[in-house]
Write a protein that holds these residues in place. Structure first.
Motif, PDB file in Angstrom:
ATOM      1  N   PRO A   1     -20.753 -96.186 -21.193  1.00  0.00           N
ATOM      2  CA  PRO A   1     -20.436 -97.568 -20.785  1.00  0.00           C
ATOM      3  C   PRO A   1     -21.235 -97.969 -19.554  1.00  0.00           C
ATOM      4  N   ASP A   2     -21.115 -99.207 -19.181  1.00  0.00           N
ATOM      5  CA  ASP A   2     -21.762 -99.701 -17.964  1.00  0.00           C
ATOM      6  C   ASP A   2     -21.044 -99.121 -16.740  1.00  0.00           C
ATOM      7  N   THR A   3     -21.846 -98.770 -15.728  1.00  0.00           N
ATOM      8  CA  THR A   3     -21.279 -98.236 -14.487  1.00  0.00           C
ATOM      9  C   THR A   3     -21.843 -99.003 -13.299  1.00  0.00           C
ATOM     10  N   SER A   4     -21.144 -98.878 -12.152  1.00  0.00           N
ATOM     11  CA  SER A   4     -21.619 -99.461 -10.889  1.00  0.00           C
ATOM     12  C   SER A   4     -21.600 -98.364  -9.837  1.00  0.00           C
ATOM     13  N   THR A   5     -22.602 -98.366  -8.964  1.00  0.00           N
ATOM     14  CA  THR A   5     -22.766 -97.308  -7.967  1.00  0.00           C
ATOM     15  C   THR A   5     -21.822 -97.533  -6.791  1.00  0.00           C
ATOM     16  N   PRO A   6     -21.117 -96.480  -6.339  1.00  0.00           N
ATOM     17  CA  PRO A   6     -20.218 -96.651  -5.185  1.00  0.00           C
ATOM     18  C   PRO A   6     -21.004 -96.667  -3.876  1.00  0.00           C
ATOM     19  N   GLN A   7     -20.391 -97.175  -2.857  1.00  0.00           N
ATOM     20  CA  GLN A   7     -20.976 -97.127  -1.523  1.00  0.00           C
ATOM     21  C   GLN A   7     -20.593 -95.798  -0.878  1.00  0.00           C
ATOM     22  N   HIS A   8     -21.622 -95.004  -0.542  1.00  0.00           N
ATOM     23  CA  HIS A   8     -21.367 -93.683   0.009  1.00  0.00           C
ATOM     24  C   HIS A   8     -21.164 -93.746   1.523  1.00  0.00           C
ATOM     25  N   VAL A   9     -20.540 -92.715   2.039  1.00  0.00           N
ATOM     26  CA  VAL A   9     -20.297 -92.617   3.486  1.00  0.00           C
ATOM     27  C   VAL A   9     -21.607 -92.255   4.181  1.00  0.00           C
ATOM     28  N   ASP A  10     -21.950 -93.012   5.195  1.00  0.00           N
ATOM     29  CA  ASP A  10     -23.143 -92.735   6.008  1.00  0.00           C
ATOM     30  C   ASP A  10     -22.750 -91.725   7.084  1.00  0.00           C
ATOM     31  N   LEU A  11     -23.100 -90.456   6.849  1.00  0.00           N
ATOM     32  CA  LEU A  11     -22.680 -89.419   7.781  1.00  0.00           C
ATOM     33  C   LEU A  11     -23.353 -89.561   9.138  1.00  0.00           C
ATOM     34  N   LYS A  12     -24.579 -90.058   9.170  1.00  0.00           N
ATOM     35  CA  LYS A  12     -25.249 -90.257  10.468  1.00  0.00           C
ATOM     36  C   LYS A  12     -24.503 -91.314  11.294  1.00  0.00           C
ATOM     37  N   ALA A  13     -24.090 -92.388  10.615  1.00  0.00           N
ATOM     38  CA  ALA A  13     -23.311 -93.412  11.323  1.00  0.00           C
ATOM     39  C   ALA A  13     -21.970 -92.850  11.771  1.00  0.00           C
ATOM     40  N   LEU A  14     -21.357 -92.004  10.928  1.00  0.00           N
ATOM     41  CA  LEU A  14     -20.096 -91.365  11.307  1.00  0.00           C
ATOM     42  C   LEU A  14     -20.301 -90.460  12.511  1.00  0.00           C
ATOM     43  N   TYR A  15     -21.403 -89.723  12.512  1.00  0.00           N
ATOM     44  CA  TYR A  15     -21.727 -88.848  13.654  1.00  0.00           C
ATOM     45  C   TYR A  15     -21.853 -89.673  14.935  1.00  0.00           C
ATOM     46  N   ASP A  16     -22.585 -90.796  14.830  1.00  0.00           N
ATOM     47  CA  ASP A  16     -22.760 -91.654  16.007  1.00  0.00           C
ATOM     48  C   ASP A  16     -21.421 -92.240  16.459  1.00  0.00           C
ATOM     49  N   GLU A  17     -20.514 -92.450  15.518  1.00  0.00           N
ATOM     50  CA  GLU A  17     -19.209 -93.035  15.856  1.00  0.00           C
ATOM     51  C   GLU A  17     -18.367 -92.083  16.687  1.00  0.00           C
ATOM     52  N   ILE A  18     -18.378 -90.803  16.320  1.00  0.00           N
ATOM     53  CA  ILE A  18     -17.493 -89.867  17.020  1.00  0.00           C
ATOM     54  C   ILE A  18     -18.184 -89.148  18.168  1.00  0.00           C
TER      55      ILE A  18
END
Length: 600
Positions: A226-243
């Motif tokens: 069937p047709d699929t849509s791509t999920p938005q993945h977690v940006d680990l670099k942005a997460l690293y910068d956040e914490i």
């Protein structure tokens, strides 16, 4: 048109279109007869239909999978099917694979097919009983002359509504919009959920696959993408910068006089986390450990380190000193004791001790005035200032003002003394270290010693050595002077001193003894003084010659050994334990040994 009255007095119309009574009566008789016949026929038909409905056996000539079940009760039919040992459809199912991840299945039972002898008997019994009362009776009549063959795998058993319901139940779970990745930050770790792709499964398409498999009775699984849509993945670099939090060392604040707040670093291994995330499948949860990094200097550590170390110590001897001199030195030690120098603060000996006056308890003791040894209030206190100066040198502090004595002293090496005089000469230095210094000074009368200690914080393993290089020596002569108070013999008025010129160097070493830096501190010049002997008046006529003293080698220096404190292991910096500060190397005393003058 003629009109008239009937027999019964009713008006009778003309002959055209008007029944006679007799004719009317015949018509009603005919209608009633026909109706009676129809009622009778209906009664017979419905009676027969109810009769058929009451038959509890399978319709005649009905067989299933080759076994004749016509006219048998359910129990008889079950015995017949069980005796035939037929294979049923219990393991039959239609299958559609979606991306080789999901599987849609509909079993033969879910599709309406019998999967046991009991279900087959029930299907045979219900044959012809699924319509109206009359239609079911007609089917029974027909079955008497016509054979009805039922098969357990016949598409006639296929129940479209059941199949569509089973497909709808399963596809509703699979069909979903894309779910973006998410994360939850905890105390010890971060949980990251990898996103799920969206998928739109069309149940109509799935039904088409299922219907064809049951129709053909060929259950090779079909594949549906069937047709699929791509999920938005977690940006680990942005997460690293956040914490991420950079660890911050605490430092001593000279305004608040306490340590600043240290900051614990927060991070995680970005490369390892990215690999875990890339290796995970959609929907998986990965756990990323949080890394806490304590700063090198914590707030508690800095506060605990204040005045923890003895960064310099010197003990000089008071042996041979008279009570007034010891008293004066004790008073200056008490005045200096407990002095705290914050980073950047200046120390002034005269500023702290003040003028040496009798009302403060100072006594008269020997002091140098214009090259002569005289008694004055506060005599001897230069031993306190000199002992402090020795600690200043070995603490590597910034010297602002200092003068050496006019003549050599006997309690410290050359180049390490400091003379003071109220209003003219002072000892001043600045605390150029990063932590405060507290001065401890006291006299041990029993041991006849003066001790000065600098308490502070050792930040590294460096230490200081002071080198005094004698570059010039001047001898002295013995001179005679007539004095009326001397009636016979000789009386020494004062002893003779050698004069020295000394170059002073400060050497800075690291913990393993490697020389890091040499600083030239300057040149000290100690004057020589001739020995003066008093004789009776007239005893030097004619004038006797002077007896010059021998000139010592230019490497000589007074033999005085102050006790130097070893450097303590620095904290909070985790460095190797520095080598202890060596005691100053003193040159051997010249020969003949001069008699030291009373110390100011």
């Amino acid at each position: 048109m003629a009109t008239g009255k009937t027999k019964y007095g009713k008006q009778k119309t003309g002959a055209a279109g008007i029944f006679s009574f007799r004719e009317h009566k015949k018509l009603w008789i005919t209608v009633i007869a026909a109706a009676s016949a129809l009622v009778l026929i209906a009664a017979v038909v419905f009676g027969f239909a109810f009769y058929v409905k009451g038959i509890e056996t399978i319709y005649p000539n009905v067989s299933i999978d080759g076994v004749d079940l016509g006219g048998k009760t359910k129990a008889q039919a079950l015995d017949a099917l069980n005796g035939a040992e037929l294979a049923w459809n219990s393991d039959v199912q239609a299958v559609v694979n979606i991306y080789d991840i999901y599987t849609i299945t509909v079993t033969a039972e879910e599709a309406g097919y019998p999967t046991s002898a009991g279900e087959a008997v029930e299907a045979a019994y219900l044959h012809g009983r699924d319509k109206s009362l009359l239609a079911n009776a007609v089917t029974w009549l027909k079955s008497r002359n016509h054979e009805t063959v039922l098969r357990s795998d016949s598409f006639d058993n296929f129940d479209e509504n059941k199949v569509r319901a089973a497909i709808e139940t399963q596809t509703s779970v699979i069909s979903a919009e894309a779910v973006g990745g998410s994360y939850t930050i905890g105390e010890e770790s971060i949980e990251v959920i990898r996103g799920l792709p969206g998928m739109t499964v069309d149940p109509v398409v799935i039904y088409g696959f299922m219907e064809e498999q049951f129709r053909s009775w060929d259950f090779v699984p079909d594949r549906y993408d069937p047709d699929t849509s791509t999920p938005q993945h977690v940006d680990l670099k942005a997460l690293y910068d956040e914490i991420y939090v950079e660890p911050v060392n605490a430092r001593y604040d000279t305004e608040t006089l306490e340590a600043t707040e240290s900051v614990t670093g927060v991070s995680f291994d970005l490369d390892a986390a990215q690999k875990m995330y890339d290796d995970a499948v959609d929907g998986d949860t990965i756990v990323i450990p949080i890394i806490y990094t304590e700063p090198e200097f914590t707030t508690q550590g800095v506060n605990d380190s204040l005045y923890r170390d003895i960064i310099a110590e010197c003990t000089t001897s008071l042996s041979g000193s008279e009570y007034p001199r010891v008293t004066n030195i004790s008073l200056t030690a008490q005045a200096v004791n407990g002095t705290v120098l914050q980073p950047g603060d200046e120390f002034s000996f005269n500023g702290i001790v003040g003028e040496r006056t009798p009302d403060k308890g100072y006594m008269e003791a020997g002091a140098y005035v214009a090259g002569e040894n005289v008694n004055q209030y506060g005599g001897g206190i230069c031993q306190t200032s000199s002992t402090i100066y020795y600690c200043v040198l070995h603490s590597n502090l910034e010297v602002l003002e200092r003068e050496c004595h006019m003549f050599i002293i006997g309690y410290l090496p050359l180049g390490m003394d400091a003379t003071v005089d109220w209003g003219t000469l002072d000892l001043r230095f600045r605390n150029n270290r990063n932590y405060p210094i507290r001065i401890e000074a006291f006299v041990d009368e029993e041991a006849e010693e003066l001790t000065v200690r600098f308490h502070g914080t050792i930040e590294d393993d460096t230490y200081v050595e002071i080198e005094s290089v004698v570059v010039g020596v001047r001898g002295y002569e013995t001179k005679y002077q007539e004095d009326p108070t001397v009636t016979s013999g000789e009386k020494e008025k004062h002893s003779g001193y050698y004069g020295y010129t000394v170059d002073v160097y400060k050497h800075i070493y690291d913990g393993d003894g490697t020389l890091l830096e040499t600083i030239y501190l300057g040149q000290d010049i100690y004057e020589h003084r001739d020995r003066l002997v008093l004789v009776p008046v007239g005893s030097i006529s004619p004038s006797p010659g002077t007896t010059p003293a021998a000139t010592p080698a230019p490497t000589a220096a007074p033999a005085a050994t102050p006790t130097a404190a070893p450097a303590a292991t620095p904290e909070p910096t985790p460095e190797p334990t520095p080598a202890p500060t060596p005691e100053p190397t003193l040159e051997p005393a010249p020969e003949p040994t001069p008699t030291p003058a009373a110390e100011p």
